[in-house]
Design a protein around this motif. Structure first.
Motif, short mmCIF file in Angstrom:
data_model
loop_
_atom_site.label_atom_id
_atom_site.label_comp_id
_atom_site.label_asym_id
_atom_site.label_seq_id
_atom_site.Cartn_x
_atom_site.Cartn_y
_atom_site.Cartn_z
N THR A 67 0.85 -1.20 0.00
CA THR A 67 0.00 0.00 0.00
C THR A 67 0.88 1.24 0.00
OG1 THR A 67 -1.70 -1.19 1.23
CG2 THR A 67 -1.87 1.20 1.16
N LEU A 68 0.62 2.11 -0.96
CA LEU A 68 1.39 3.34 -1.14
C LEU A 68 0.50 4.52 -0.80
CD1 LEU A 68 3.85 4.96 -2.32
CD2 LEU A 68 2.72 4.79 -4.54
N GLY A 69 1.00 5.41 0.06
CA GLY A 69 0.31 6.65 0.36
C GLY A 69 1.07 7.80 -0.27
N THR A 70 0.37 8.61 -1.05
CA THR A 70 1.07 9.66 -1.79
C THR A 70 0.22 10.92 -1.88
OG1 THR A 70 2.19 10.21 -3.88
CG2 THR A 70 0.22 8.85 -4.02
N LEU A 71 0.86 12.02 -2.21
CA LEU A 71 0.17 13.28 -2.45
C LEU A 71 -0.37 13.31 -3.87
CD1 LEU A 71 2.90 15.61 -0.88
CD2 LEU A 71 0.92 14.60 0.25
N PRO A 72 -1.50 13.95 -4.11
CA PRO A 72 -2.06 13.96 -5.47
C PRO A 72 -1.11 14.53 -6.52
CG PRO A 72 -3.70 14.70 -3.88
CD PRO A 72 -2.40 14.57 -3.12
N SER A 73 -0.35 15.55 -6.17
CA SER A 73 0.53 16.18 -7.15
C SER A 73 1.64 15.24 -7.62
CB SER A 73 1.16 17.45 -6.58
OG SER A 73 1.97 17.16 -5.45
N ILE A 74 2.00 14.27 -6.76
CA ILE A 74 3.03 13.29 -7.13
C ILE A 74 2.38 12.05 -7.72
CG2 ILE A 74 4.93 11.87 -6.29
CD1 ILE A 74 5.31 13.92 -4.05
N GLY A 75 1.33 11.58 -7.08
CA GLY A 75 0.67 10.36 -7.52
C GLY A 75 0.14 10.44 -8.93
N ILE A 84 -8.72 33.17 -1.52
CA ILE A 84 -9.50 31.95 -1.32
C ILE A 84 -8.53 30.85 -0.91
CG2 ILE A 84 -9.35 31.36 -3.79
CD1 ILE A 84 -12.06 29.93 -3.48
N GLU A 85 -8.99 29.98 -0.03
CA GLU A 85 -8.19 28.83 0.40
C GLU A 85 -8.84 27.56 -0.12
OE1 GLU A 85 -6.15 30.36 4.53
OE2 GLU A 85 -8.11 29.38 4.64
N ALA A 86 -8.00 26.68 -0.69
CA ALA A 86 -8.51 25.41 -1.22
C ALA A 86 -7.39 24.41 -1.23
CB ALA A 86 -9.07 25.59 -2.63
N ASP A 87 -7.65 23.21 -0.73
CA ASP A 87 -6.63 22.17 -0.70
C ASP A 87 -6.58 21.35 -1.99
OD1 ASP A 87 -6.04 22.96 1.85
OD2 ASP A 87 -7.26 21.42 2.81
N SER A 88 -7.61 21.47 -2.81
CA SER A 88 -7.70 20.68 -4.04
C SER A 88 -6.76 21.23 -5.10
CB SER A 88 -9.14 20.69 -4.57
OG SER A 88 -9.20 20.22 -5.90
N LEU A 89 -5.85 20.36 -5.58
CA LEU A 89 -4.92 20.78 -6.62
C LEU A 89 -5.62 21.13 -7.93
CD1 LEU A 89 -2.00 21.20 -7.58
CD2 LEU A 89 -1.88 18.73 -8.01
N PRO A 90 -6.56 20.30 -8.42
CA PRO A 90 -7.27 20.68 -9.67
C PRO A 90 -8.01 22.01 -9.53
CG PRO A 90 -7.63 18.37 -9.17
CD PRO A 90 -6.95 18.96 -7.98
#
Length: 320
Positions: A108-116, A233-239
């Motif tokens: 199981t790999l846990g990764t950040l969206p920007s890398i994954g 504005i604050e948003a955690d979503s990369l897209p």
């Protein structure tokens, strides 16, 4: 009794085992021609290799005769040791390959969206081709989530950003990543190749909300440089960050690979932040309680290979 450290071992003449394989073949067959056929090489190349080996050793290893070649006195003395060395190397290679073939189980790999987003597709292809017994599971989340998954052993391997000059001893540096000021298409500021950090002062930003590793590091450097970061504005979503930068003419701070596709399409622009640079490390972290050891090690090795390929494409830098 204190044993010497492995790093104290010095190799020079024996650094390459392939040339000693040629020495062994010539010694056993007594002929450059027959040795070349056995090694699927050619006599001229083998002769040059033999001459180079003798120069490195500083002595003759063979005596040329009318019927071919014979081991010199020195060659005869070292021949059994060379044979044993190569036999040990062959056994080690076979064991390594056997270990790789035996890799199986779920990793199981846990990764950040920007890398994954860039890594997982290539990783899946490599795993399916090279380790068919390994079942890959991928979780994407924020840095805090990946940290929790590692602590709870919900993931075997985590890939995270780290800020600062050093990593903990148990973490492996995969790449060093510059940060870029991301702006909309046609923006004059991000049309430049580089921008100083102070140019971020009071720009209309979309940034992740605290607590967040990027936000914490950005706010800290902003205080050091006596500038104000002004997220509208604050948003955690990369897209969402990339979309609002393009549509609403906002700015954000991201590594280039996070918007690699959008920059390529001309939807956003990226200027590297300098003076001072704002960098992060892509780190590979193992959970304290790991899954199947062979499989976890195999997947970690594949991740390193893929990261190196991405570095050659200009996505980030590696020191390997």
């Amino acid at each position: 009794m204190q044993h010497p450290k492995a790093t104290s071992i010095q190799l020079d003449v024996t650094a390459s085992l392939q040339k000693w394989r040629a020495f062994l073949a010539i010694g056993e067959l007594g002929s450059l021609t027959r040795a070349a056929l056995f090694l699927n090489s050619n006599q001229s190349l083998l002769s040059r290799q033999l001459n180079a080996l003798e120069r490195e050793c500083g002595t003759r290893l063979f005596v040329r005769t009318g019927r071919g070649v014979e081991l010199s006195d020195v060659g005869q003395r070292i021949f059994p040791q060379v044979r044993a060395l190569l036999a040990d190397a062959e056994q080690l290679e076979n064991e390594i390959r056997e270990q790789a073939r035996d890799a199986s189980g779920r990793v199981t790999l846990g990764t950040l969206p920007s890398i994954g987003h860039h890594l997982v597709g290539q990783l899946f292809t490599e795993v399916r081709a090279r380790y068919p017994g390994v079942n890959l599971k991928v979780l994407e989340g924020s840095s805090g989530q990946v940290e929790e998954w590692l602590a709870d052993a919900r993931v075997d391997i985590g890939i995270l950003y780290r800020y600062g000059g050093t990593l903990p001893e148990h973490e492996q540096c995969l790449a060093t990543v510059d940060s870029y000021l991301i702006g909309p298409a046609g923006d004059r500021l991000t049309a430049q190749e580089e921008v100083p950090f102070r140019s971020l002062h009071e720009l209309p930003f979309i940034l992740p909300s605290a607590p967040n590793g990027l936000r914490t590091a950005l706010d800290s450097m902003a205080r050091q440089e006596h500038i104000t970061l002004a997220p509208v504005i604050e948003a955690d979503s990369l897209p969402l960050q990339a979309s609002l930068v393009a549509r609403e003419r906002l700015y954000t701070v991201l590594p280039l690979h996070a918007v690699w596709t959008e920059v390529g399409k001309g939807e956003v622009q990226a200027a590297r932040i300098v003076d001072p640079p704002f960098q992060r490390t892509v780190a590979l972290v193992f959970a304290k309680t790991k899954g199947p050891a062979k499989a976890v090690s195999a997947i970690a090795g594949l991740i390193g290979e893929i990261v190196d390929r991405m570095a050659r494409d200009g996505m980030w830098r590696t020191d390997r």
